[in-house]
Design an enzyme around this catalytic site. Structure first.
Site, PDB file in Angstrom:
ATOM      1  N   LYS A 194       0.841  -1.201   0.000  1.00 41.61           N
ATOM      2  CA  LYS A 194       0.000   0.000   0.000  1.00 41.61           C
ATOM      3  C   LYS A 194       0.880   1.257   0.000  1.00 41.61           C
ATOM      4  O   LYS A 194       0.686   2.159  -0.783  1.00 41.61           O
ATOM      5  CB  LYS A 194      -0.911  -0.043   1.235  1.00 41.61           C
ATOM      6  CG  LYS A 194      -1.828   1.138   1.364  1.00 41.61           C
ATOM      7  CD  LYS A 194      -2.814   0.937   2.502  1.00 41.61           C
ATOM      8  CE  LYS A 194      -3.536   2.244   2.794  1.00 41.61           C
ATOM      9  NZ  LYS A 194      -4.546   2.127   3.848  1.00 41.61           N
ATOM     10  N   GLU A 245      10.553  -4.599   4.532  1.00 37.78           N
ATOM     11  CA  GLU A 245      10.636  -6.005   4.135  1.00 37.78           C
ATOM     12  C   GLU A 245      10.359  -6.154   2.636  1.00 37.78           C
ATOM     13  O   GLU A 245      11.069  -6.855   1.903  1.00 37.78           O
ATOM     14  CB  GLU A 245       9.601  -6.842   4.907  1.00 37.78           C
ATOM     15  CG  GLU A 245       9.845  -6.963   6.392  1.00 37.78           C
ATOM     16  CD  GLU A 245       9.184  -5.860   7.205  1.00 37.78           C
ATOM     17  OE1 GLU A 245       8.947  -4.752   6.664  1.00 37.78           O
ATOM     18  OE2 GLU A 245       8.923  -6.096   8.391  1.00 37.78           O
ATOM     19  N   GLY A 279      -4.932  -2.018   4.876  1.00 33.21           N
ATOM     20  CA  GLY A 279      -4.106  -3.153   4.442  1.00 33.21           C
ATOM     21  C   GLY A 279      -4.763  -4.497   4.715  1.00 33.21           C
ATOM     22  O   GLY A 279      -4.824  -5.374   3.849  1.00 33.21           O
ATOM     23  N   ARG A 280      -5.289  -4.665   5.927  1.00 32.44           N
ATOM     24  CA  ARG A 280      -5.847  -5.978   6.297  1.00 32.44           C
ATOM     25  C   ARG A 280      -7.227  -6.224   5.692  1.00 32.44           C
ATOM     26  O   ARG A 280      -7.815  -7.283   5.902  1.00 32.44           O
ATOM     27  CB  ARG A 280      -5.837  -6.133   7.821  1.00 32.44           C
ATOM     28  CG  ARG A 280      -6.416  -4.947   8.568  1.00 32.44           C
ATOM     29  CD  ARG A 280      -5.986  -4.970  10.041  1.00 32.44           C
ATOM     30  NE  ARG A 280      -6.485  -3.827  10.797  1.00 32.44           N
ATOM     31  CZ  ARG A 280      -5.825  -2.683  10.928  1.00 32.44           C
ATOM     32  NH1 ARG A 280      -4.655  -2.509  10.352  1.00 32.44           N
ATOM     33  NH2 ARG A 280      -6.329  -1.702  11.648  1.00 32.44           N
ATOM     34  N   GLU A 330      -4.569  -6.634  14.818  1.00 37.16           N
ATOM     35  CA  GLU A 330      -4.060  -5.322  14.416  1.00 37.16           C
ATOM     36  C   GLU A 330      -5.187  -4.285  14.503  1.00 37.16           C
ATOM     37  O   GLU A 330      -4.948  -3.111  14.743  1.00 37.16           O
ATOM     38  CB  GLU A 330      -3.470  -5.379  12.987  1.00 37.16           C
ATOM     39  CG  GLU A 330      -2.537  -4.217  12.696  1.00 37.16           C
ATOM     40  CD  GLU A 330      -1.738  -4.373  11.402  1.00 37.16           C
ATOM     41  OE1 GLU A 330      -2.271  -4.027  10.343  1.00 37.16           O
ATOM     42  OE2 GLU A 330      -0.584  -4.831  11.459  1.00 37.16           O
ATOM     43  N   HIS A 345      -4.210 -32.579  18.145  1.00 38.65           N
ATOM     44  CA  HIS A 345      -2.996 -33.289  18.579  1.00 38.65           C
ATOM     45  C   HIS A 345      -1.921 -32.294  18.979  1.00 38.65           C
ATOM     46  O   HIS A 345      -0.740 -32.626  19.015  1.00 38.65           O
ATOM     47  CB  HIS A 345      -2.517 -34.214  17.467  1.00 38.65           C
ATOM     48  CG  HIS A 345      -3.567 -35.225  17.099  1.00 38.65           C
ATOM     49  ND1 HIS A 345      -3.688 -36.433  17.739  1.00 38.65           N
ATOM     50  CD2 HIS A 345      -4.587 -35.161  16.217  1.00 38.65           C
ATOM     51  CE1 HIS A 345      -4.720 -37.099  17.249  1.00 38.65           C
ATOM     52  NE2 HIS A 345      -5.289 -36.335  16.320  1.00 38.65           N
ATOM     53  N   LYS A 387       9.437  -0.345  14.331  1.00 37.48           N
ATOM     54  CA  LYS A 387      10.045   0.033  13.044  1.00 37.48           C
ATOM     55  C   LYS A 387      11.041   1.163  13.261  1.00 37.48           C
ATOM     56  O   LYS A 387      12.139   1.163  12.714  1.00 37.48           O
ATOM     57  CB  LYS A 387       8.961   0.532  12.079  1.00 37.48           C
ATOM     58  CG  LYS A 387       8.074  -0.532  11.491  1.00 37.48           C
ATOM     59  CD  LYS A 387       7.183   0.107  10.431  1.00 37.48           C
ATOM     60  CE  LYS A 387       5.976  -0.734  10.111  1.00 37.48           C
ATOM     61  NZ  LYS A 387       5.015  -0.086   9.234  1.00 37.48           N
TER      62      LYS A 387
END
Ligand code: F6P
Length: 545
Positions: free
Chosen positions: A204, A210, A263-264, A349, A380, A508
């Protein structure tokens, strides 16, 4: 918080303080019609909340909170394009992304629906060309692999959807490169042929460390084979046209979206291009249609039968009423393996906030910790704690009635396990039942007495079951939109902004100077706490060694 909200919270607290507030088993014993009264359907999806301790008065009190919080009005304000993301002064219009052009979503004078339609048109055309061989790589080969480089919302949603719906018959494979840890790239690289790899830089902001680091790595790799023609293998998905141009991606290869897409919440936007390329344009439009169906349900259904509202109210009951701070997401479908990861970002978030919209400290707990794994693997792994631990963990159990494979026996076992987990959590196993069972198996009395406490299940542990008729693009769109709207509702009920994420900034910021020190090979004396400085020194030493 207004007076009506204060009164509603007090009512919920008083109901939750009753000694039987968490008991579920007796509710079934008292009411044979409980399933019918506490399960709701929308366009083929069924939400069963009967295995929670919600009852009529508790639900009425929770609906009272929704009224007092002006939930319906806030929902309508979101749909009207008001800047409900107050801290960033932005509208929240992901619903426009999946609505038809005529839906007429607008914000701040902009025709949001028109902007969406334009980008969708370009995405559709590009998808058809790439999949049909109308757009080729620099050496004239067809693209067979698409690498989406993005992180968080620019990764999790598309990765989850393609994992859920991809079939080997598809002409393209999608890969997702998110972590700045180059081990991820090193693991992916051998699977790719540069001549047949299309790269989508999905960000965005187009500034995320990253993503930009990985994009540079992959560009170097492509340039190694294709030279300057490597540019033909890139497209960008972003709101930042200046930065995409600076990266060297021409405008016709940039698929934009607006800042009113969080973003999400962005998998329906240009960020979803990898989904379209991997699954085809029809599948992508079916995904949007499923989400749109849930939007229509959310916008048009009274609160007491509104699935996202009910899911949010159940969470309020669990988190605030009963004090259960976590929730497990258990999709009984291997294809939904990445759904818990997507929901972790979507929910945590959005809802991990400690101040209300007006900046005052929140008066009640907010966002639950979300985690999960597909069933039956979860059984499990961590289900022991959920059955017998000291902390009740509400579960979302997702079941898919009809599989897409021919192995009916496997599918029956999968469903049997999902249903059994929900039943076991709710029913538990009382001392008398354990005793009778062991006695019947011939276990000596002393041994029964020794083992009894270990083998009792307390029960009364809540779960919500979401039943899908079938897993396809449409139903997956419904499910994801259901959770998106649940998040919106919780934001409104808790009085927080679910659409910003300032909490990710500090780390950040601090990473910048630490990176400089790692580059210099030595920590700056006095710049950090003793632990960080000690670790930096040790790491720098290890690197030098
Ligand atoms: O983690 C913070 C965040 O801003 C998320 O909200 C977002 O989804 C992710 O980083 C990626 O951001 P971008 O799409 O701008 O690269």
């Amino acid at each position: 918080m207004n007076e009506a909200m204060r009164a509603a919270w007090a009512e919920i607290a008083s109901l939750a303080a009753a000694p039987d507030a968490a008991a579920i088993r007796p509710l079934f014993a008292a009411d044979p019609g409980r399933f019918g009264r506490f399960s709701w359907a929308a366009d083929g999806l069924l939400l069963d909340l009967s295995k929670t301790s919600l009852n009529a008065p508790r639900l009425a009190a929770l609906l009272g909170l929704a009224q007092a919080a002006g939930l319906a009005e806030r929902r309508d304000a979101m749909a009207a394009g008001e800047a409900i993301n107050a801290t960033e002064r932005r509208a929240v219009l992901h619903m426009a992304l999946r609505a038809p052009r005529e839906a007429g979503f607008r914000t701040g004078g902009e025709d949001a629906s028109a902007a969406v339609a334009q980008v969708l048109e370009r995405m559709g055309q590009f998808t058809r060309l790439v999949r049909g061989g109308g757009v080729l790589g620099a050496t004239g080969e067809r693209f067979t692999d698409v690498v989406n480089i993005g992180i968080g919302g620019s990764d999790l949603g598309p990765a989850m959807v393609t994992r859920a719906l991809w079939t080997p018959a598809a002409p393209m494979r999608a890969h997702y490169l998110a972590n700045v840890d180059a081990h991820a790239w090193e693991a992916l690289r051998p699977q790719l042929d540069p001549a047949r790899t299309l790269v989508l830089v999905a960000s965005k902001t187009f500034t995320t460390q990253e993503t930009m680091t990985n994009a540079a790595l992959v560009r170097d790799w492509l340039r190694g084979t294709l030279g300057e023609q490597a540019g033909q293998h890139f497209a960008a998905l972003s709101t930042n046209m200046q930065a995409t141009a600076a990266f060297g991606i021409p405008a016709e290869r940039v698929f934009p979206f607006r800042d009113w897409v969080g973003g999400r919440f962005s998998l329906w936007s240009a960020i979803g291009l990898s989904i379209a390329l991997a699954l085809g344009w029809d599948a992508f439009t079916r995904l949007l249609a499923g989400a749109r169906a849930m939007d229509e349900h959310f916008l048009g259904t009274k609160l007491e039968a509104n699935l996202p509202v009910l899911l949010a109210l159940a969470e309020i009951w669990h988190v605030n009423g009963l004090g259960y701070p976590t929730r497990a997401v258990l999709p009984y479908d291997e294809r939904l393996a990445r759904l818990p990861a997507h929901l972790q970002q979507l929910e945590m978030e959005s809802l991990g906030k400690r101040v209300a919209l007006d900046g005052s400290a929140v008066a009640q707990a907010t966002g639950a910790v979300v985690f999960g794994e597909p069933g039956t693997n979860a059984q499990h792994s961590f289900m022991q704690l959920i059955h017998q631990g000291t902390m009740p963990v509400p579960c979302d159990i997702l079941l898919v009635a009809q599989p897409d494979h021919p192995h009916a026996d496997s599918h029956r076992k999968l469903l049997a396990n999902g249903l059994a987990q929900a039943e076991a959590l709710m029913r538990g196993k009382a001392a008398e039942e354990v005793e009778a069972e062991m006695a019947e198996a011939g276990v000596p009395a002393a041994e029964i007495a020794r083992l009894l406490p270990h083998r009792i299940f307390p029960g009364n542990r809540p779960s919500a079951t979401l039943l899908l008729p079938h897993l396809d693009a449409f139903t997956l769109g419904q499910v994801v939109a259901l959770y998106e709207h649940k998040v919106f509702c919780l934001g409104a009920l808790w009085g927080i902004n679910a659409f910003d994420q300032w909490g990710v900034e500090l780390g950040k910021q601090l990473a910048g100077p630490i990176l400089a020190e790692l580059e210099a090979g030595t920590p700056k004396p006095g710049a950090h706490d003793g632990s960080t400085e000690g670790l930096l020194r040790t790491i720098s030493g290890a690197w030098r060694a």
